[in-house]
Design an enzyme around this catalytic site. Structure first.
Site, short mmCIF file in Angstrom:
data_model
loop_
_atom_site.label_atom_id
_atom_site.label_comp_id
_atom_site.label_asym_id
_atom_site.label_seq_id
_atom_site.Cartn_x
_atom_site.Cartn_y
_atom_site.Cartn_z
N ARG A 1 0.85 -1.20 0.00
CA ARG A 1 0.00 0.00 0.00
C ARG A 1 0.89 1.25 0.00
O ARG A 1 1.68 1.43 0.93
CB ARG A 1 -0.92 -0.01 1.22
CG ARG A 1 -2.01 -1.06 1.17
CD ARG A 1 -2.92 -1.02 2.39
NE ARG A 1 -2.21 -1.39 3.60
CZ ARG A 1 -1.92 -0.54 4.59
NH1 ARG A 1 -2.25 0.74 4.50
NH2 ARG A 1 -1.29 -0.96 5.66
N GLU B 1 0.24 -15.00 8.65
CA GLU B 1 -1.21 -15.10 8.86
C GLU B 1 -2.03 -14.47 7.74
O GLU B 1 -3.18 -14.86 7.51
CB GLU B 1 -1.59 -14.49 10.21
CG GLU B 1 -1.34 -13.00 10.35
CD GLU B 1 0.03 -12.67 10.91
OE1 GLU B 1 0.20 -11.55 11.41
OE2 GLU B 1 0.93 -13.53 10.83
N HIS C 1 9.77 -18.22 4.17
CA HIS C 1 9.49 -19.11 5.31
C HIS C 1 8.49 -20.14 4.83
O HIS C 1 7.56 -19.81 4.09
CB HIS C 1 8.93 -18.30 6.49
CG HIS C 1 8.57 -19.12 7.69
ND1 HIS C 1 9.33 -20.19 8.13
CD2 HIS C 1 7.52 -19.03 8.55
CE1 HIS C 1 8.77 -20.70 9.22
NE2 HIS C 1 7.68 -20.03 9.48
#
Length: 334
Positions: A49, A85, A109
């Site tokens: 953003r 997440e 990861h």
């Protein structure tokens, strides 16, 4: 069994020349990968953003941050550096609909790929390059002419050249200057989670608190307790980092070394190791990943409560006060 090690001589950034690499997120790892790859001659675009802090930083660094879907449409390779997440939602909404056969998906990861919260299509390459250090170190070491060791993994080799692309990425961020270790997504993900939970973060922070509380409850001044169980940790960690446990023990007093051997096994016991094995089993089975995802879907209710409780612990209160006495530490207030 020793893992395979690769260096600059074993590949080149050439595999990514002529390709556009989209880095999703311009946070700790994102800014380092984007800048290092660009400096290595790779065409890089950034998805973030523009109005956010990281977006403004990307602009300051000469990028033109754009929406994720637009970046994926332009890219040959997409690198995820977003928080674990949020990746599944971003993938489903903005990445998956814009994938084309032959593209390369990269992770720093292995969490979402290994635990199948993201399942890429079979016609794309899936690779990982995980630097063993924070992003600012990945960047500063690269600028210095060095590099941070990296983990390289190939999860899916649709093109037959996935390893070449991953190696080019690792070399492009400086990993080939120090060494690139080859392993699986599973090995990287599970060892990383275990290290964080049992030793580096969970184990260490709770050991600090327990030591602090023991001294306070025995009537010692909190300032003394903080210095002895928290502040001086950096001295010990620096010694271990440079030369392992042996160098640390060589550098401390005989009294301290004797106490290490005499008391350490009483603190970290066979029962502690038994619990560690259960922690590892919960990671391997996916139980921890499910608990993490469920709490995220619930608005991180448990996570936020735990964060607030830890923020208010006396060792933190005392530490904030004492760090004001040591400006050379460049104290950070959160």
């Amino acid at each position: 069994m020793a893992v395979e090690r690769l260096y600059d001589k074993d590949g080149s950034v050439g595999a990514l020349k002529g390709k556009t690499v989209a880095v999703l997120g311009y946070g700790s790892q994102g800014h380092a990968h984007a800048q290092n790859l660009r400096d290595s001659g790779v065409k890089v675009i950034v998805a973030n953003r523009p109005e956010s802090v990281n977006g403004k930083l990307a602009i300051e660094h000469g990028f033109k941050p754009m929406a994720v879907d637009e970046a994926v449409k332009q890219a040959d390779m997409v690198i995820f550096t977003l928080p674990d997440e949020v990746q599944p939602d971003v993938y489903e909404k903005s990445v998956k609909p814009n994938l084309k056969p032959g593209m390369i998906l990269g992770w720093t990861h292995g969490f979402n790929v290994h635990f199948k919260t993201i399942v890429p299509p079979k016609d794309v390459d899936v690779v990982m390059v995980a630097p063993k250090g924070p992003g600012h170190t990945v960047r500063s070491e690269f600028e210095r002419g060095g590099g941070v060791p990296c983990i390289l993994s190939v999860h899916q080799n649709a093109s037959g050249k996935a390893r070449d692309f991953a190696l080019a990425w690792a070399i492009g961020i400086g990993g080939g200057r120090s060494g690139i270790l080859v392993c699986s997504f599973k090995d990287e993900c599970e060892t990383d989670l275990f290290g964080e939970q049992a030793v580096l973060c969970g184990g260490l922070s709770h050991l600090i608190k327990a030591g602090f509380e023991t001294l306070i409850e025995a009537g010692y001044p909190p300032e003394m307790a903080y210095f002895e169980v928290c502040h001086e940790l950096k001295l010990i960690i620096n010694l271990i980092e440079r030369g392992g446990l042996r160098y640390m023990r060589y550098s401390i007093s005989n009294t301290a070394e004797f106490g290490d051997y005499y008391t350490g096994p009483k603190i970290v016991t066979a029962e502690t190791k038994k619990v560690m094995k259960q922690v590892l089993a919960d990671i391997q089975s996916g139980k921890f990943a499910k608990t993490f995802r469920d709490d995220y879907k619930a608005g991180f209710k448990w996570f936020n409560e735990a964060r607030k409780k830890e923020h208010d612990h006396p060792v933190e209160t005392v530490g904030r006060d004492l760090r004001k006495m040591m400006p050379w530490l460049k104290p950070v207030e959160m």
